[in-house]
Design a protein around this motif. Structure first.
Motif, PDB file in Angstrom:
ATOM      1  N   MET A   1       0.818  -1.194   0.000  1.00  0.00           N
ATOM      2  CA  MET A   1       0.000   0.000   0.000  1.00  0.00           C
ATOM      3  C   MET A   1       0.863   1.260   0.000  1.00  0.00           C
ATOM      4  SD  MET A   1      -3.061  -0.967  -0.297  1.00  0.00           S
ATOM      5  CE  MET A   1      -4.135   0.339   0.158  1.00  0.00           C
ATOM      6  N   GLN A   2       2.009   1.209   0.661  1.00  0.00           N
ATOM      7  CA  GLN A   2       2.901   2.366   0.722  1.00  0.00           C
ATOM      8  C   GLN A   2       3.302   2.791  -0.699  1.00  0.00           C
ATOM      9  OE1 GLN A   2       3.733   4.249   3.292  1.00  0.00           O
ATOM     10  NE2 GLN A   2       5.022   5.570   2.045  1.00  0.00           N
ATOM     11  N   PHE A   3       3.606   1.817  -1.544  1.00  0.00           N
ATOM     12  CA  PHE A   3       4.000   2.093  -2.926  1.00  0.00           C
ATOM     13  C   PHE A   3       2.898   2.858  -3.663  1.00  0.00           C
ATOM     14  CE2 PHE A   3       3.850   0.668  -7.383  1.00  0.00           C
ATOM     15  CZ  PHE A   3       5.029   1.241  -7.822  1.00  0.00           C
ATOM     16  N   LEU A   4       1.651   2.433  -3.506  1.00  0.00           N
ATOM     17  CA  LEU A   4       0.534   3.105  -4.164  1.00  0.00           C
ATOM     18  C   LEU A   4       0.368   4.533  -3.653  1.00  0.00           C
ATOM     19  CD1 LEU A   4      -2.047   0.192  -4.281  1.00  0.00           C
ATOM     20  CD2 LEU A   4      -0.628   1.067  -6.136  1.00  0.00           C
ATOM     21  N   ARG A   5       0.567   4.742  -2.364  1.00  0.00           N
ATOM     22  CA  ARG A   5       0.480   6.092  -1.805  1.00  0.00           C
ATOM     23  C   ARG A   5       1.552   7.000  -2.412  1.00  0.00           C
ATOM     24  NH1 ARG A   5       0.658   3.850   3.424  1.00  0.00           N
ATOM     25  NH2 ARG A   5      -1.330   2.875   3.701  1.00  0.00           N
ATOM     26  N   GLU A   6       2.787   6.451  -2.574  1.00  0.00           N
ATOM     27  CA  GLU A   6       3.876   7.241  -3.142  1.00  0.00           C
ATOM     28  C   GLU A   6       3.595   7.619  -4.594  1.00  0.00           C
ATOM     29  OE1 GLU A   6       7.397   4.971  -2.503  1.00  0.00           O
ATOM     30  OE2 GLU A   6       7.364   5.299  -0.335  1.00  0.00           O
ATOM     31  N   ILE A   7       2.980   6.727  -5.343  1.00  0.00           N
ATOM     32  CA  ILE A   7       2.635   7.040  -6.738  1.00  0.00           C
ATOM     33  C   ILE A   7       1.617   8.162  -6.789  1.00  0.00           C
ATOM     34  CG2 ILE A   7       1.418   6.158  -8.772  1.00  0.00           C
ATOM     35  CD1 ILE A   7       2.843   3.556  -8.438  1.00  0.00           C
ATOM     36  N   VAL A   8       0.617   8.102  -5.912  1.00  0.00           N
ATOM     37  CA  VAL A   8      -0.404   9.151  -5.882  1.00  0.00           C
ATOM     38  C   VAL A   8       0.222  10.481  -5.481  1.00  0.00           C
ATOM     39  CG1 VAL A   8      -2.500   9.939  -4.715  1.00  0.00           C
ATOM     40  CG2 VAL A   8      -2.313   7.561  -5.473  1.00  0.00           C
ATOM     41  N   LYS A   9       1.118  10.482  -4.506  1.00  0.00           N
ATOM     42  CA  LYS A   9       1.781  11.714  -4.076  1.00  0.00           C
ATOM     43  C   LYS A   9       2.652  12.298  -5.188  1.00  0.00           C
ATOM     44  CE  LYS A   9       2.210  10.963   0.887  1.00  0.00           C
ATOM     45  NZ  LYS A   9       3.175  10.723   1.972  1.00  0.00           N
ATOM     46  N   ALA A  10       3.312  11.448  -5.919  1.00  0.00           N
ATOM     47  CA  ALA A  10       4.203  11.917  -6.986  1.00  0.00           C
ATOM     48  C   ALA A  10       3.437  12.362  -8.217  1.00  0.00           C
ATOM     49  CB  ALA A  10       5.173  10.796  -7.374  1.00  0.00           C
ATOM     50  N   ARG A  11       2.166  12.061  -8.250  1.00  0.00           N
ATOM     51  CA  ARG A  11       1.296  12.431  -9.369  1.00  0.00           C
ATOM     52  C   ARG A  11       1.819  11.918 -10.709  1.00  0.00           C
ATOM     53  NH1 ARG A  11      -2.286  16.837  -7.620  1.00  0.00           N
ATOM     54  NH2 ARG A  11      -1.632  17.364  -5.537  1.00  0.00           N
ATOM     55  N   THR A  12       2.341  10.717 -10.697  1.00  0.00           N
ATOM     56  CA  THR A  12       2.801  10.109 -11.940  1.00  0.00           C
ATOM     57  C   THR A  12       1.690   9.250 -12.504  1.00  0.00           C
ATOM     58  OG1 THR A  12       3.698   8.200 -10.769  1.00  0.00           O
ATOM     59  CG2 THR A  12       5.208  10.020 -11.204  1.00  0.00           C
ATOM     60  N   SER A  13       1.658   9.185 -13.790  1.00  0.00           N
ATOM     61  CA  SER A  13       0.649   8.326 -14.403  1.00  0.00           C
ATOM     62  C   SER A  13       1.151   6.888 -14.366  1.00  0.00           C
ATOM     63  CB  SER A  13       0.371   8.765 -15.841  1.00  0.00           C
ATOM     64  OG  SER A  13       1.564   8.749 -16.580  1.00  0.00           O
ATOM     65  N   PRO A  14       0.265   5.954 -14.086  1.00  0.00           N
ATOM     66  CA  PRO A  14       0.693   4.560 -13.998  1.00  0.00           C
ATOM     67  C   PRO A  14       1.114   4.036 -15.373  1.00  0.00           C
ATOM     68  CG  PRO A  14      -1.692   4.712 -13.813  1.00  0.00           C
ATOM     69  CD  PRO A  14      -1.162   6.116 -13.835  1.00  0.00           C
ATOM     70  N   VAL A  15       2.077   3.155 -15.367  1.00  0.00           N
ATOM     71  CA  VAL A  15       2.554   2.549 -16.613  1.00  0.00           C
ATOM     72  C   VAL A  15       1.734   1.294 -16.843  1.00  0.00           C
ATOM     73  CG1 VAL A  15       4.515   1.513 -17.786  1.00  0.00           C
ATOM     74  CG2 VAL A  15       4.861   3.457 -16.252  1.00  0.00           C
ATOM     75  N   LEU A  16       0.906   1.352 -17.876  1.00  0.00           N
ATOM     76  CA  LEU A  16       0.070   0.203 -18.192  1.00  0.00           C
ATOM     77  C   LEU A  16       0.649  -0.620 -19.339  1.00  0.00           C
ATOM     78  CD1 LEU A  16      -3.393   1.993 -17.941  1.00  0.00           C
ATOM     79  CD2 LEU A  16      -2.191   0.669 -16.188  1.00  0.00           C
ATOM     80  N   ASP A  17       1.536   0.001 -20.115  1.00  0.00           N
ATOM     81  CA  ASP A  17       2.162  -0.678 -21.236  1.00  0.00           C
ATOM     82  C   ASP A  17       3.645  -0.309 -21.217  1.00  0.00           C
ATOM     83  OD1 ASP A  17       2.967  -1.800 -23.601  1.00  0.00           O
ATOM     84  OD2 ASP A  17       1.651  -0.622 -24.883  1.00  0.00           O
ATOM     85  N   VAL A  18       4.532  -1.281 -20.947  1.00  0.00           N
ATOM     86  CA  VAL A  18       5.945  -0.965 -20.812  1.00  0.00           C
ATOM     87  C   VAL A  18       6.557  -0.454 -22.108  1.00  0.00           C
ATOM     88  CG1 VAL A  18       6.366  -2.524 -18.889  1.00  0.00           C
ATOM     89  CG2 VAL A  18       6.634  -3.368 -21.209  1.00  0.00           C
TER      90      VAL A  18
END
Length: 119
Positions: A1-18
């Motif tokens: 869960m910590q990882f997901l919180r950090e992504i939201v804080k960083a406001r980065t778009s998730p990588v769905l296609d490498v």
């Protein structure tokens, strides 16, 4: 869960296609031979890759330089390389005739092409 919180804080778009990720470097390419140690522990070497070949482009014969166009492309293997001019530019001199320049260019360009393919 910590990882997901950090992504939201960083406001980065998730990588769905490498394939579309800007920082992807494929370890397995047809030409690359890598040694990967899947059992490496902390501080161990995980990946060993061969050294990069940084050979300089073949030197242009002295009498041929004035006959070449786009000499700036000499070291750029992603281009077609310097091209042979039909005639030497005004104000420049060469010891080579046009026929000699064509033959010297043909021999040099074969070497340059082999260099560009391996660069």
């Amino acid at each position: 869960m910590q990882f997901l919180r950090e992504i939201v804080k960083a406001r980065t778009s998730p990588v769905l296609d490498v394939e579309k990720h800007e920082r992807v470097h494929w370890l397995y390419r047809d030409s690359a031979t890598l040694n990967i140690d899947a059992g490496a522990a902390a501080g161990d070497v995980v990946i060993r890759a061969p050294r990069v070949n940084l050979d300089e482009p073949p030197t242009v014969p002295a009498g041929l330089k004035g006959w070449l166009d786009d000499i700036a492309n000499l070291g750029r293997s992603d281009t077609r390389g310097p091209r042979l001019r039909d005639q030497i530019p005004p104000g420049m001199s060469s010891k080579l005739t046009a026929d000699q320049a064509r033959e010297a260019y043909r021999r040099w360009y074969e070497t340059w092409t082999r260099w560009a393919e391996t660069d």
